[in-house]
Write a protein that holds these residues in place. Structure first.
Motif, PDB file in Angstrom:
ATOM      1  N   THR A  91      -4.423  -5.920  -8.233  1.00 39.53           N
ATOM      2  CA  THR A  91      -5.603  -5.122  -8.565  1.00 39.53           C
ATOM      3  C   THR A  91      -5.455  -3.725  -7.992  1.00 39.53           C
ATOM      4  OG1 THR A  91      -6.947  -7.137  -8.464  1.00 39.53           O
ATOM      5  CG2 THR A  91      -8.110  -5.012  -8.439  1.00 39.53           C
ATOM      6  N   PRO A  92      -5.326  -2.699  -8.830  1.00 42.75           N
ATOM      7  CA  PRO A  92      -5.189  -1.331  -8.299  1.00 42.75           C
ATOM      8  C   PRO A  92      -6.448  -0.908  -7.545  1.00 42.75           C
ATOM      9  CG  PRO A  92      -4.521  -1.438 -10.605  1.00 42.75           C
ATOM     10  CD  PRO A  92      -5.203  -2.733 -10.290  1.00 42.75           C
ATOM     11  N   ARG A  93      -6.245  -0.178  -6.457  1.00 43.92           N
ATOM     12  CA  ARG A  93      -7.370   0.406  -5.710  1.00 43.92           C
ATOM     13  C   ARG A  93      -6.838   1.550  -4.847  1.00 43.92           C
ATOM     14  NH1 ARG A  93      -9.288  -3.589  -0.753  1.00 43.92           N
ATOM     15  NH2 ARG A  93      -7.457  -3.331   0.569  1.00 43.92           N
ATOM     16  N   THR A  94      -7.717   2.430  -4.460  1.00 45.45           N
ATOM     17  CA  THR A  94      -7.310   3.617  -3.693  1.00 45.45           C
ATOM     18  C   THR A  94      -8.028   3.705  -2.359  1.00 45.45           C
ATOM     19  OG1 THR A  94      -9.011   4.918  -4.828  1.00 45.45           O
ATOM     20  CG2 THR A  94      -6.797   4.925  -5.788  1.00 45.45           C
ATOM     21  N   ARG A  95      -8.641   2.645  -1.901  1.00 42.07           N
ATOM     22  CA  ARG A  95      -9.401   2.677  -0.654  1.00 42.07           C
ATOM     23  C   ARG A  95      -8.470   2.600   0.543  1.00 42.07           C
ATOM     24  NH1 ARG A  95     -13.729  -1.939  -0.030  1.00 42.07           N
ATOM     25  NH2 ARG A  95     -11.801  -3.149   0.239  1.00 42.07           N
ATOM     26  N   ASN A  96      -8.756   3.443   1.567  1.00 43.47           N
ATOM     27  CA  ASN A  96      -8.006   3.447   2.828  1.00 43.47           C
ATOM     28  C   ASN A  96      -6.512   3.657   2.625  1.00 43.47           C
ATOM     29  OD1 ASN A  96     -10.396   2.910   4.236  1.00 43.47           O
ATOM     30  ND2 ASN A  96     -10.142   0.702   4.030  1.00 43.47           N
ATOM     31  N   GLY A  97      -6.147   4.443   1.610  1.00 46.36           N
ATOM     32  CA  GLY A  97      -4.746   4.771   1.420  1.00 46.36           C
ATOM     33  C   GLY A  97      -3.909   3.663   0.823  1.00 46.36           C
ATOM     34  N   SER A 137      -1.564   6.870  18.593  1.00 49.56           N
ATOM     35  CA  SER A 137      -1.705   6.041  17.395  1.00 49.56           C
ATOM     36  C   SER A 137      -3.038   6.251  16.691  1.00 49.56           C
ATOM     37  CB  SER A 137      -1.556   4.560  17.769  1.00 49.56           C
ATOM     38  OG  SER A 137      -2.539   4.179  18.724  1.00 49.56           O
ATOM     39  N   GLY A 138      -4.076   6.750  17.409  1.00 50.99           N
ATOM     40  CA  GLY A 138      -5.361   6.969  16.777  1.00 50.99           C
ATOM     41  C   GLY A 138      -5.325   8.029  15.696  1.00 50.99           C
ATOM     42  N   TYR A 139      -4.366   8.948  15.767  1.00 53.83           N
ATOM     43  CA  TYR A 139      -4.255  10.022  14.781  1.00 53.83           C
ATOM     44  C   TYR A 139      -3.347   9.662  13.608  1.00 53.83           C
ATOM     45  CZ  TYR A 139      -6.404  13.451  17.951  1.00 53.83           C
ATOM     46  OH  TYR A 139      -7.275  14.148  18.758  1.00 53.83           O
ATOM     47  N   LEU A 140      -2.681   8.529  13.663  1.00 53.22           N
ATOM     48  CA  LEU A 140      -1.590   8.249  12.729  1.00 53.22           C
ATOM     49  C   LEU A 140      -1.933   7.141  11.743  1.00 53.22           C
ATOM     50  CD1 LEU A 140       1.430   8.408  15.194  1.00 53.22           C
ATOM     51  CD2 LEU A 140       0.659  10.168  13.613  1.00 53.22           C
ATOM     52  N   SER A 141      -1.275   7.204  10.608  1.00 53.25           N
ATOM     53  CA  SER A 141      -1.269   6.141   9.610  1.00 53.25           C
ATOM     54  C   SER A 141      -0.040   6.369   8.744  1.00 53.25           C
ATOM     55  CB  SER A 141      -2.542   6.154   8.753  1.00 53.25           C
ATOM     56  OG  SER A 141      -2.561   7.286   7.902  1.00 53.25           O
ATOM     57  N   ALA A 142       0.328   5.343   7.992  1.00 49.72           N
ATOM     58  CA  ALA A 142       1.494   5.486   7.122  1.00 49.72           C
ATOM     59  C   ALA A 142       1.265   6.559   6.069  1.00 49.72           C
ATOM     60  CB  ALA A 142       1.802   4.142   6.466  1.00 49.72           C
ATOM     61  N   ALA A 143       0.031   6.628   5.529  1.00 51.01           N
ATOM     62  CA  ALA A 143      -0.267   7.636   4.511  1.00 51.01           C
ATOM     63  C   ALA A 143      -0.161   9.043   5.079  1.00 51.01           C
ATOM     64  CB  ALA A 143      -1.662   7.391   3.941  1.00 51.01           C
ATOM     65  N   LEU A 144      -0.584   9.235   6.339  1.00 48.03           N
ATOM     66  CA  LEU A 144      -0.510  10.559   6.949  1.00 48.03           C
ATOM     67  C   LEU A 144       0.938  10.982   7.206  1.00 48.03           C
ATOM     68  CD1 LEU A 144      -3.509  10.376   9.441  1.00 48.03           C
ATOM     69  CD2 LEU A 144      -3.279  11.925   7.494  1.00 48.03           C
ATOM     70  N   LEU A 145       1.796  10.050   7.542  1.00 44.81           N
ATOM     71  CA  LEU A 145       3.206  10.389   7.733  1.00 44.81           C
ATOM     72  C   LEU A 145       3.784  11.026   6.476  1.00 44.81           C
ATOM     73  CD1 LEU A 145       4.606   7.239   9.614  1.00 44.81           C
ATOM     74  CD2 LEU A 145       4.011   9.459  10.591  1.00 44.81           C
ATOM     75  N   VAL A 146       3.412  10.479   5.335  1.00 43.56           N
ATOM     76  CA  VAL A 146       3.930  10.983   4.066  1.00 43.56           C
ATOM     77  C   VAL A 146       3.249  12.284   3.673  1.00 43.56           C
ATOM     78  CG1 VAL A 146       4.214  10.463   1.613  1.00 43.56           C
ATOM     79  CG2 VAL A 146       4.534   8.660   3.313  1.00 43.56           C
ATOM     80  N   SER A 147       1.916  12.320   3.767  1.00 41.11           N
ATOM     81  CA  SER A 147       1.174  13.477   3.262  1.00 41.11           C
ATOM     82  C   SER A 147       1.448  14.734   4.072  1.00 41.11           C
ATOM     83  CB  SER A 147      -0.328  13.167   3.260  1.00 41.11           C
ATOM     84  OG  SER A 147      -0.804  12.964   4.580  1.00 41.11           O
ATOM     85  N   GLU A 148       1.521  14.626   5.408  1.00 45.58           N
ATOM     86  CA  GLU A 148       1.732  15.827   6.219  1.00 45.58           C
ATOM     87  C   GLU A 148       3.142  16.375   6.070  1.00 45.58           C
ATOM     88  OE1 GLU A 148      -1.124  17.248   7.793  1.00 45.58           O
ATOM     89  OE2 GLU A 148      -1.613  15.741   6.286  1.00 45.58           O
ATOM     90  N   ALA A 149       4.114  15.486   5.859  1.00 44.50           N
ATOM     91  CA  ALA A 149       5.466  15.959   5.592  1.00 44.50           C
ATOM     92  C   ALA A 149       5.545  16.672   4.247  1.00 44.50           C
ATOM     93  CB  ALA A 149       6.441  14.787   5.633  1.00 44.50           C
ATOM     94  N   ALA A 150       4.793  16.180   3.260  1.00 50.59           N
ATOM     95  CA  ALA A 150       4.824  16.803   1.933  1.00 50.59           C
ATOM     96  C   ALA A 150       4.023  18.099   1.901  1.00 50.59           C
ATOM     97  CB  ALA A 150       4.268  15.818   0.898  1.00 50.59           C
TER      98      ALA A 150
END
Length: 590
Positions: free
Chosen positions: A455-461, A392-405
């Motif tokens: 409020t839009p923001r891009t911090r931490n995915g 789990s230390g290597y994973l995040s929801a954003a990484l699931l999407v980005s690495e597949a793409a």
């Protein structure tokens, strides 16, 4: 450097190898099998960037790289490795040296490592081996791979802040004295400074009281500032400022002290954490030792260490079917459901898992910061996995999407749990109870109230921060189940739609038995980390990140060659033992 091909094994050496290992059942040594199975898989041209084009030709860098790999495989010192080149027949066979070749002085090896590390060529040997193995079908793209990390303790003493300040002054004094002793004798009281800095600060006990330690820390800072003022004086030789130890002292004082003029007097204070102090720099830039400025303090599962972090990735594809004549491993004894014993050299037992990527980073770098970098490295080698198993230390929801793409890689592992107060308590309104409407940019809570702002923001995915009104949250009896904020309103960080869907799907799948059975494949990487630790991976041999990174790359090649040796000789790496009683049971069942 003048690139040359490896010469063929000397006829006298080849005849001796044939006589010793040809007709006997004795396994051929690792060095012999490397030459017989792989031939010349390294070229001098790959190291050209680290060497000049003029001067007296030196030893072949590709063969020096092989010597370094064998040195790591057998845990030899530089002197012992140079002696092995001079005296061992199997090493001469690999390197194509005649029997009377005198080899080289052991100081050639550290000079070679320094050149390669400074040239950024730490991955050359591993890349060349993987390219050769990919051509032979032992590694491939689209398969299964797994990754884990471990701590690496730096090759320097762990210092507290008091010792760091004093040792930084001592290191600068040593460097200045070695470079220009006459200038040092004119600028400082040598006997006074020698009494305080003549021996390493770790060799004596500091004052027991906190007041005494604080006083000593200020004394170190005063000496350091006085030394820097002397070095940066216009009358001092300008080249003294270029000494690395002087620059390190300047950075250490800046990171740990403040200096100001108050009421006409100089006031030096130690920096402390905010809000009570002046603040300390972030851990990823804070120097922890004057002798290894790349080493950082890291923590994992409550364990602290000074040094680096090592990430290892290896293949974990299914082994080929059993090749035993009696069908061992596939057939089961009647009525018992127990598998037969595998025969010696069965391909199912000896098929190797090979290291495809090794990365050494600062200890402060988190695992999930390395997920994309590891996948990029595998893609660069044309070995991206289809399924990548990580904790789990290597994973995040954003990484699931980005690495597949980006690479078409499916990351397999448990996502980090929801650490909100409600989720930890198992009561109240956690994030899963809120409905997000991306089209209208609103969030609806379990009580049916709609968020007041988006409020839009891009911090931490994250995509946005949704905030509910204090009017809706404050007076309601359900507020304790939702928020404990002093502002009496709930705020939620909103993930992008694809990341939110991937997170929900991954957490749902993570509770199923098929996922648990598939994810069990990752556990095998712990054996690789243990093997790496047995070859010194958890303790740096050299100072500085470039040389430590190079050492780990050579270690990965050495481990791969040891696994290939077991594969070529039909020797299982895992020590599976069967008791006499179990053998009797298997015999009776057969």
């Amino acid at each position: 450097m003048q690139p040359v091909r490896w010469p063929a094994p000397d006829p006298q050496i080849a005849a001796a190898i044939t006589a010793m290992y040809g007709a006997r059942k004795t396994e051929r040594p690792l060095a012999v099998l490397i030459r017989d199975r792989l031939g010349q898989w390294l070229a001098d041209e790959e190291f050209a960037a680290a060497f000049g084009i003029r001067g007296k030709p030196g030893w072949s860098p590709s063969r020096l790289a092989l010597v370094t790999v064998l040195q790591r495989a057998e845990n030899l010192t530089d002197r012992n490795a140079a002696d092995a080149v001079r005296a061992r027949i199997d090493w001469k066979y690999l390197l194509g040296l005649p029997l009377a070749d005198p080899g080289f002085d052991h100081t050639v090896l550290p000079e070679f490592r320094d050149r390669v590390a400074r040239g950024g060529l730490d991955q050359v040997v591993l890349d060349a081996l993987l390219a050769r193995l990919a051509a032979g079908g032992l590694v491939r793209a689209g398969g299964r791979q797994r990754t884990d990390s471990t701590r690496v303790v730096a090759a320097v003493a762990a210092l507290n802040r008091l010792e760091l300040a004093g040792e930084s002054v001592r290191a600068a004094l040593e460097a200045l004295t070695a470079a220009h002793p006459d200038w040092v004798a004119q600028r400082i009281c040598v006997s006074d400074f020698a009494r305080r800095y003549g021996t390493p600060l770790t060799s004596w006990r500091p004052p027991a009281s906190q007041a005494g330690q604080d006083e000593l820390a200020i004394a170190y800072a005063r000496d350091g500032y006085a030394l820097l003022e002397a070095v940066y004086d216009p009358a001092a030789p300008g080249w003294l400022r270029e000494l690395p130890a002087v620059g390190v002292l300047r950075r250490v004082l800046l990171q740990n002290y403040t200096r100001a003029i108050t009421g006409g007097q100089e006031v030096i204070r130690r920096r402390e954490k905010e809000p009570g102090g002046d603040g300390l720099p972030p851990g990823h830039i804070r120097i922890a030792s004057p002798y290894d400025t790349d080493a950082r303090w890291g923590v994992k599962r409550g364990e602290f260490w000074l040094g680096y972090k090592l990430h290892v990735t290896e293949t974990c594809d299914d082994a080929p079917p059993c090749t035993c004549p009696d069908g061992g491993g596939a057939a089961a004894t009647a009525g018992r459901g127990r598998a037969r014993e595998h025969g010696t050299g069965c391909a199912h037992l000896v098929f190797p898992n090979l290291i495809t990527s090794v990365a050494t980073t600062a200890a402060t770098m988190t695992d999930n910061q390395m997920t994309g970098a590891i996948d990029d490295d595998l893609a660069r080698k044309n070995l991206p996995p289809g399924r990548h198993y990580l904790d789990s230390g290597y994973l995040s929801a954003a990484l699931l999407v980005s690495e597949a793409a980006r690479h078409g890689i499916a990351l397999i592992g448990p996502l980090p749990a929801d650490h909100s107060r409600q989720a930890r308590a198992g009561a109240g309104y956690d994030r899963a109870g809120f409905a997000v409407d991306y089209d209208h940019q609103t969030v609806t809570c379990p009580q049916g109230k709609t968020s007041a702002s988006w409020t839009p923001r891009t911090r931490n995915g994250t995509l946005a921060l949704a905030t509910f009104s204090a009017t809706d949250c404050g007076p309601r009896p359900a507020r304790p189940q939702c928020t404990a904020s002093k502002q009496n309103r709930r705020q939620l960080a909103i993930l992008p739609p694809q990341a939110a869907q991937a997170q929900a799907a991954a957490r749902t799948a993570g509770t199923t038995l098929p996922f648990a059975a598939d994810y069990a494949r990752r556990a095998g990487v712990e054996g690789t980390m243990h093997q790496a630790a047995s070859h010194g991976a958890r303790r740096a041999r050299y100072r500085g990140l470039p040389k430590t990174r190079l050492d780990h790359a050579f270690m990965a090649v050495a481990l791969n060659l040891l696994r290939l040796h077991a594969f070529w000789t039909g020797t299982p790496l895992d020590r599976r033992r069967t008791s006499h009683l179990a053998r009797l049971e298997l015999g009776l069942a057969a």
